[in-house]
Design an enzyme around this catalytic site. Structure first.
Site, PDB file in Angstrom:
ATOM      1  N   HIS A   1     -12.492  71.341 -34.836  1.00  0.00           N
ATOM      2  CA  HIS A   1     -11.250  71.043 -34.861  1.00  0.00           C
ATOM      3  C   HIS A   1     -10.617  71.394 -33.160  1.00  0.00           C
ATOM      4  CE1 HIS A   1      -7.265  70.149 -36.311  1.00  0.00           C
ATOM      5  NE2 HIS A   1      -6.569  71.035 -35.521  1.00  0.00           N
ATOM      6  N   GLU A   2     -10.784  72.585 -32.841  1.00  0.00           N
ATOM      7  CA  GLU A   2     -10.186  72.914 -31.551  1.00  0.00           C
ATOM      8  C   GLU A   2     -10.815  72.064 -30.380  1.00  0.00           C
ATOM      9  OE1 GLU A   2      -7.444  73.987 -31.358  1.00  0.00           O
ATOM     10  OE2 GLU A   2      -7.052  74.736 -33.741  1.00  0.00           O
TER      11      GLU A   2
ATOM     12  N   HIS B   1     -10.397  66.091 -25.977  1.00  0.00           N
ATOM     13  CA  HIS B   1      -9.235  64.961 -25.789  1.00  0.00           C
ATOM     14  C   HIS B   1      -8.694  65.330 -24.443  1.00  0.00           C
ATOM     15  CE1 HIS B   1      -5.509  62.778 -27.698  1.00  0.00           C
ATOM     16  NE2 HIS B   1      -5.967  62.333 -26.489  1.00  0.00           N
TER      17      HIS B   1
END
Length: 605
Positions: free
Chosen positions: A393-394, A400
């Site tokens: 997730h991180e 990104h």
């Protein structure tokens, strides 16, 4: 707690390989101090730019580049200080550094606060002439256009000054809620599942609701809400006042509603919000099915709201050391392609991640950075399946950020909250698909499916419930309806029953849940969790089924930053968030996985 703290290593005892390398930001603290002093000096020049925007294109460009330059330098200083502070919050030197950086951030904001009002004081014709005259301004066209789009809602300089001056007054109800909720409320002592007395708090409450001892869950639930019920009128006053502020602000700025005002910041059409509520409401029978399955797995005659968070399938059947998790993450993220994986490998190899817990380290996990730093990740590793999900997730956030900053100039080198959770949740979905494709043990598969369904329940259904309540109270206040505790509790209790369905007992306490949710003071924020999760579901499915073209579009989204409006960025990625299809597709995946879990439960029975 003292015994546990002693077992944690001190910061200096943690293996260097498991810590982030902040020398890539500043070689040492002395370099930070030098940069700090230089920026402090730079800020003294701000008055020389103020009032010059009407003096021609060259002056306009000079002021614009100055404003962006000091902001960029400030962010780098701030990130270094906050990461240093978070790695050991007990270190007085870094507490001081963080306080200095926070003060400098405020000072920087104040020094350039005049820029936007001055831009808006220029006519469209004057701005157009500047862009025609100075080619270097073309890079900033979208940035300035976003500002100018708000012109109909910007008041005169005198009125803006009055509103700004009253900012502390307008924020009083939110601050009062925060102080009351976090500092002044006194919760009773209860027993945990070991029979030990524990002081109830927000954090302890969350832990007790996950207890496998039902009596512990029930007592924690009832005792917590007794306190909120006691202060219901005060909380109704703080929330009602804050809603009035949102509605007043929207009215004086010539918006049709508080929701229009809130969504306009990111140019999000209100139809996105309405579509979310409509599609989720249409699919509430799926949540009712999942709740019924939870009731069956817990083998209870009556399911209560305090039964919603306890594990229904026991301990996770999979465990990973950090080294195993790194390998599993790379393996799972193969569909993201070589360009994406190169960044993941760099994160692991070049010490972007602060891995293990140490004394004084901030809890939880996050991705953080600025345009001129790496996108660092804070973890507090434990060898659990949920930590693997947290890691990917991180990593989604960090990749990104890396692509955005590598592909965009500073002016567009960030992205909105509306887009942020999509990248992280897409990674979680890719991991879920990988685990389901590779794990054959029915118990393991059941656990993975339930992990996904629980996340979906908590993000899409629960956050949409919050979004529906938030819009209702703003609309009712705008009509002149008094937001009394009784009115809020009656509506919230009915709304909760609608969402969770007939298999959940109508616990009277849950009607007061509205009083303890800080997000209701965030001004139309929570819906983005649900839209983001839905968009991520659609994107991960496209990457896995459509191949290179879908991946290319996805990478373009990761690289877009703020170079276009969020809705347009997502359209180019292949998801039109103004239409219901992406949420409906997410619901189909939820239904498929719910059906498989129901079948597995039958097999395992």
């Amino acid at each position: 707690m003292d015994t546990m703290a002693k077992q944690l290593p001190k910061r200096q005892e943690v293996s260097v390989e498991l810590t982030w390398d902040l020398t890539k930001i500043f070689a040492d603290d002395a370099a930070f101090d030098t940069a700090y002093a230089a920026l402090s000096e730079e800020l003294t020049k701000a008055p020389t730019f103020q009032g010059t925007l009407e003096q021609g294109a060259a002056a306009f460009l000079a002021a614009l580049t100055y404003m962006l330059d000091v902001s960029q330098k400030m962010e780098k200083l701030y990130v270094y200080a906050h990461l240093k502070n978070d790695q050991d919050t007990a270190d007085a030197a870094y507490q001081g550094m963080y306080a200095r950086a926070s003060a400098l951030a405020a000072q920087t904001g104040e020094a350039v606060a005049w820029f936007e009002p001055e831009v808006l004081s220029l006519s469209d014709e004057q701005l157009a002439a500047y862009f025609n005259e100075e080619p270097a301004l073309d890079l900033y066209r979208h940035f300035i256009t976003q500002m100018v789009d708000n012109r109909p809602h910007v008041l005169s300089a005198e009125q803006e000054a009055l509103l700004a001056g009253a900012g502390e007054v307008f924020g009083a109800s939110s601050r009062t809620f925060s102080i009351l909720n976090n500092a002044d409320l006194k919760f009773p002592v209860v027993e945990d599942e070991n029979g030990e007395k524990v002081q109830l708090s927000h954090g302890v409450y969350g832990q007790l609701l996950e207890s496998t001892n039902r009596e512990v869950r029930e007592v924690a639930f009832k005792e917590l809400y007794k306190v909120y019920q006691q202060f219901q009128n005060t909380f109704a006053s703080t929330l009602g006042s804050h809603v009035k502020y949102h509605n007043y602000n929207a009215k004086v700025r010539h918006y049709a509603s508080a929701r229009e005002a809130a969504l306009s910041n990111n140019h999000i059409p209100e139809s996105v919000y309405d579509t979310l509520l409509q599609v989720v409401n249409d699919h509430l029978p799926l949540l009712h099915r999942y709740v019924a399955l939870r009731k069956r797995l817990l083998a209870v005659d009556e399911l209560h709201m305090y039964d919603m968070y306890t594990p229904v399938l026991g301990e996770a059947p999979l465990r990973y050391t950090y080294e195993e998790a790194k390998a599993k993450a790379v393996e799972a993220l193969q569909p993201m392609g070589p360009e994406y994986l190169a960044v993941v490998e760099a994160a692991f190899a070049d010490r972007w991640i602060d891995v293990v817990e140490n004394q004084g380290k901030r809890s939880g996990a996050y991705s953080s950075g600025s345009y001129d730093t790496l996108p660092y990740i804070l973890m507090n590793w434990g060898d659990r399946l949920d930590q693997l999900f947290t890691l990917v997730h991180e990593m989604g956030h960090s990749v990104h950020s890396f692509f955005t900053r590598s592909s965009q100039p500073y002016v567009y080198g960030d992205y909105s909250i509306f887009l942020a959770e999509i990248a992280s949740t897409t990674n979680e979905n890719i991991l879920t698909e990988h685990l389901l494709a590779t794990e054959t043990d029915p118990k393991v598969r059941a656990y993975i499916l339930n992990h996904y369904l629980d996340g979906f329940k908590g993000t899409i259904f629960r956050q949409t419930q919050f979004a529906e309540f938030e819009h209702f109270i703003h609309t009712e206040d705008a009509k002149g309806t008094p937001l009394t505790a009784e009115f809020l509790s009656n509506y919230y209790g009915d709304l909760n029953s609608k969402y969770y369905g007939p298999d959940v007992a109508k616990d009277p306490e849950i009607a007061y849940e509205w009083s303890r949710i800080p997000h209701f003071y965030y001004n139309y924020y929570v819906y983005q969790y649900a839209t983001g999760f839905s968009a991520a579901s659609a994107l991960s499915a496209k990457i896995l089924t459509e191949g290179p073209e879908a991946l290319e579009r996805y990478l373009a989204y990761l690289k877009a930053g703020n170079s276009d409006y969020p809705i347009e960025v997502m359209k180019k990625a292949g998801v039109d968030m103004t239409q219901p299809a992406y949420i409906e597709d997410a619901m189909k995946i939820f239904e498929q996985r719910l059906t498989e879990l129901e079948e597995l439960v039958d097999q395992l029975a």
